[in-house]
Design an enzyme around this catalytic site. Structure first.
Site, PDB file in Angstrom:
ATOM      1  CD  GLN A  51       1.156  -0.560   1.281  1.00 50.53           C
ATOM      2  OE1 GLN A  51       2.130   0.029   1.681  1.00 50.53           O
ATOM      3  NE2 GLN A  51      -0.018  -0.477   1.890  1.00 50.53           N
ATOM      4  CB  CYS A  88      -2.301  -1.969   6.247  1.00 49.51           C
ATOM      5  SG  CYS A  88      -1.432  -2.180   4.695  1.00 49.51           S
ATOM      6  CG  LEU A  89      -2.339   3.764   3.511  1.00 49.94           C
ATOM      7  CD1 LEU A  89      -1.495   4.635   2.588  1.00 49.94           C
ATOM      8  CD2 LEU A  89      -3.514   4.555   4.062  1.00 49.94           C
TER       9      LEU A  89
HETATM   10 ZN    ZN Z   1       0.754  -1.760   5.006  1.00 48.08          ZN
END
Ligand code: ZN
Length: 163
Positions: A51, A88-89
């Site tokens: 991420q 989710c970010l």
């Molecule tokens: Zn996530």
């Protein structure tokens, strides 16, 4: 320590499989610190290395009282079931209903590269499942039951009804 940019849906890095960490290096140390900073800055409860654009098997989680980092995490046991909202970010403003195990046992390495085994229930179990999926290029959207919902649109709609 620094806040890194969170990659969002459509970024190919989120679809790739991450490599194991073989030894602790200053780079990985810095990655872990930055992941905590980035997670807290974005009010997240968990973050996986891809991420922030790094294809290594590292996750951080904190569901409110206990920050943990786990390197090369593997779910070794899971049982029960919980169905609830998940977001989710890397997919800001959206959420959906996902079923996960209620209880998991996760094994991996801590920051000092010592083996650790953690038991998790409820939200923390969901968190581990979600973050570990990221390490294999998987996101929660493929598990959503029904529609993916838009939190901003819902808030706007609620405001309109109030008038
Ligand atoms: Zn996530």
């Amino acid at each position: 320590m620094a806040i890194r940019t969170v990659r969002t849906v459509g970024d190919a890095v989120l679809e790739k499989k991450c490599r194991e960490v073989k030894e602790m290096t200053p780079r990985i140390e810095e990655l872990i610190d930055d992941m905590f900073d980035t997670m807290y800055e974005n009010n997240g409860v968990g973050l996986a290395a891809p991420q922030v654009g790094v294809l290594r098997r590292v996750i951080v989680v904190d569901t409110g009282d206990d920050p943990r980092v786990l390197i090369n995490p593997v779910i070794v046991e899971s049982d029960g079931e919980q169905t609830g909202e998940e977001g989710c970010l890397s997919y800001p403003g959206k959420y959906g209903i996902v079923t996960r195990p209620m209880h998991v046992v996760v094994e991996g390495l801590d920051r000092e590269m010592n083996p650790v085994r953690m038991e998790a229930e409820g939200l923390l179990a969901r968190d581990f499942c979600h973050e570990i999926d990221h390490l294999d290029g998987k996101m929660y959207m493929e598990l959503v039951e029904g529609d993916i919902k838009d939190a901003a649109a819902e808030a706007a709609a609620a405001e309109e009804t109030d008038e």
